[in-house]
Design an enzyme around this catalytic site. Sequence first.
Site, PDB file in Angstrom:
ATOM      1  N   ASN A   9       0.860  -1.184   0.000  1.00  0.00           N
ATOM      2  CA  ASN A   9       0.000   0.000   0.000  1.00  0.00           C
ATOM      3  C   ASN A   9       0.898   1.236   0.000  1.00  0.00           C
ATOM      4  OD1 ASN A   9      -1.884   1.996   0.371  1.00  0.00           O
ATOM      5  ND2 ASN A   9      -2.377   1.453   2.485  1.00  0.00           N
ATOM      6  N   TRP A  10       1.005   1.870  -1.155  1.00  0.00           N
ATOM      7  CA  TRP A  10       1.908   3.026  -1.277  1.00  0.00           C
ATOM      8  C   TRP A  10       1.261   4.327  -0.801  1.00  0.00           C
ATOM      9  CZ3 TRP A  10       4.631   2.016  -6.677  1.00  0.00           C
ATOM     10  CH2 TRP A  10       5.496   0.927  -6.518  1.00  0.00           C
ATOM     11  N   LYS A  11      -0.005   4.260  -0.405  1.00  0.00           N
ATOM     12  CA  LYS A  11      -0.712   5.445   0.119  1.00  0.00           C
ATOM     13  C   LYS A  11      -0.505   6.650  -0.812  1.00  0.00           C
ATOM     14  CE  LYS A  11      -0.039   3.559   4.680  1.00  0.00           C
ATOM     15  NZ  LYS A  11      -0.211   3.725   6.095  1.00  0.00           N
ATOM     16  N   HIS A  95      -9.910   1.269   4.874  1.00  0.00           N
ATOM     17  CA  HIS A  95      -8.614   1.437   5.560  1.00  0.00           C
ATOM     18  C   HIS A  95      -8.814   2.424   6.717  1.00  0.00           C
ATOM     19  CE1 HIS A  95      -4.464   2.580   6.324  1.00  0.00           C
ATOM     20  NE2 HIS A  95      -4.102   1.467   5.694  1.00  0.00           N
ATOM     21  N   GLU A  97      -7.173   4.824   7.718  1.00  0.00           N
ATOM     22  CA  GLU A  97      -6.931   6.234   7.367  1.00  0.00           C
ATOM     23  C   GLU A  97      -8.150   6.834   6.669  1.00  0.00           C
ATOM     24  OE1 GLU A  97      -3.202   5.587   5.396  1.00  0.00           O
ATOM     25  OE2 GLU A  97      -2.270   5.138   7.333  1.00  0.00           O
ATOM     26  N   GLU A 167      -5.913  -4.872  10.750  1.00  0.00           N
ATOM     27  CA  GLU A 167      -4.897  -3.848  10.950  1.00  0.00           C
ATOM     28  C   GLU A 167      -5.191  -3.094  12.241  1.00  0.00           C
ATOM     29  OE1 GLU A 167      -2.852  -2.575   7.170  1.00  0.00           O
ATOM     30  OE2 GLU A 167      -4.700  -1.440   7.192  1.00  0.00           O
ATOM     31  N   GLY A 173       1.920   2.375  10.811  1.00  0.00           N
ATOM     32  CA  GLY A 173       2.878   3.470  10.641  1.00  0.00           C
ATOM     33  C   GLY A 173       3.569   3.896  11.926  1.00  0.00           C
ATOM     34  N   SER A 213       2.858  -2.097  10.570  1.00  0.00           N
ATOM     35  CA  SER A 213       4.315  -2.122  10.757  1.00  0.00           C
ATOM     36  C   SER A 213       4.924  -3.502  10.485  1.00  0.00           C
ATOM     37  CB  SER A 213       4.683  -1.631  12.158  1.00  0.00           C
ATOM     38  OG  SER A 213       4.288  -0.283  12.317  1.00  0.00           O
ATOM     39  N   GLY A 234       2.572  -1.081   4.464  1.00  0.00           N
ATOM     40  CA  GLY A 234       2.634   0.326   4.110  1.00  0.00           C
ATOM     41  C   GLY A 234       4.074   0.769   3.939  1.00  0.00           C
ATOM     42  N   GLY A 235       4.640   1.375   4.975  1.00  0.00           N
ATOM     43  CA  GLY A 235       5.972   1.977   4.908  1.00  0.00           C
ATOM     44  C   GLY A 235       7.041   1.096   4.280  1.00  0.00           C
TER      45      GLY A 235
HETATM   46  C1  PEP Z   1      -1.057   0.177   5.967  1.00  0.00           C
HETATM   47  O1  PEP Z   1      -0.900   1.129   5.252  1.00  0.00           O
HETATM   48  O2  PEP Z   1      -2.088  -0.457   5.865  1.00  0.00           O
HETATM   49  C2  PEP Z   1      -0.008  -0.179   6.931  1.00  0.00           C
HETATM   50  C3  PEP Z   1      -0.159  -1.290   7.589  1.00  0.00           C
HETATM   51  O3  PEP Z   1       1.053   0.669   7.051  1.00  0.00           O
HETATM   52  P1  PEP Z   1       2.446   0.342   7.813  1.00  0.00           P
HETATM   53  O4  PEP Z   1       2.952  -0.962   7.265  1.00  0.00           O
HETATM   54  O5  PEP Z   1       3.345   1.494   7.487  1.00  0.00           O
HETATM   55  O6  PEP Z   1       2.149   0.247   9.277  1.00  0.00           O
END
Ligand code: PEP
Length: 252
Positions: A9-11, A95, A97, A167, A173, A213, A234-235
């Site tokens: 997930n590049w957001k 999600h 966010e 999640e 994040g 994470s 994500g990251g």
């Molecule tokens: C996400 O964007 O769904 C996520 C889990 O981000 P991260 O891996 O950065 O926590």
Amino acid sequence: MPTPLIVANWKMHKTVSEAVDLVQEMLPDLRVIPEIQVAVAPPFVALSAVGVVLREAGLFLAAQNMFWEQEGAYTGEISPVMLRDLGCRFVILGHSERRQYFGEGDGEVGRKVHSALQEGLVPILCVGETLGEREYGKTFEVIERQMRGGFEDIVLDSGEELVIAYEPVWAIGTGKTSSPEAAQEVHGFIRGLLGNVLGEKVSEKIRIIYGGSVKPDNVDALMAMKDINGALVGGASLDVDSFSRIVNFGRD
Ligand code: PEP
């Protein structure tokens, strides 16, 4: 056992040209793993260009959101029909966010899940509790509410048509990850809910993936859990070496 699924997930990161450069850099490491599915969710504007690169490599394209209508006067929105036309297989829905910053509730998420299924997209329904909800012992209550809101009245022919992403909001994040055992407890609970609604046979085929994470140093332990069938990343998915290690989970 369902085929493991790893989703990047590049957001809201990367311009179109940066996104193409990044996916091209990742390809040599991604295409050598036939036994898992890998999907990349770039920002909307990069779906078309990144999709061309992924398709040639046999990898999947995912969108980060969508509206539920097929078309109409909905300024600024993107429809499931448009995503299919671009070659998307998956769409991330609900999600945290989106729920936190854009006010999406369970009802809206549910309409999106219905619409995605109707248009032949595989929804990745995100559920997860906040830190406060966990501390007050409300984790299972929250997950059950989000699950019921997300797919009320849904009938599936096969479990492969739906993905659930657990999640925990406090882990997204933040660098804090759920312990594999605590994550498994929630994944097992979700599997049970799916079994009650859809029957055990279908529920066993549904991928329940973990997000929050996920990094090279914790992916092996998470993926060793019985009901963890993949990861939403994500990251770490923005870094070639980290993402490559994550999709190669369980290997040295
Ligand atoms: C996400 O964007 O769904 C996520 C889990 O981000 P991260 O891996 O950065 O926590």
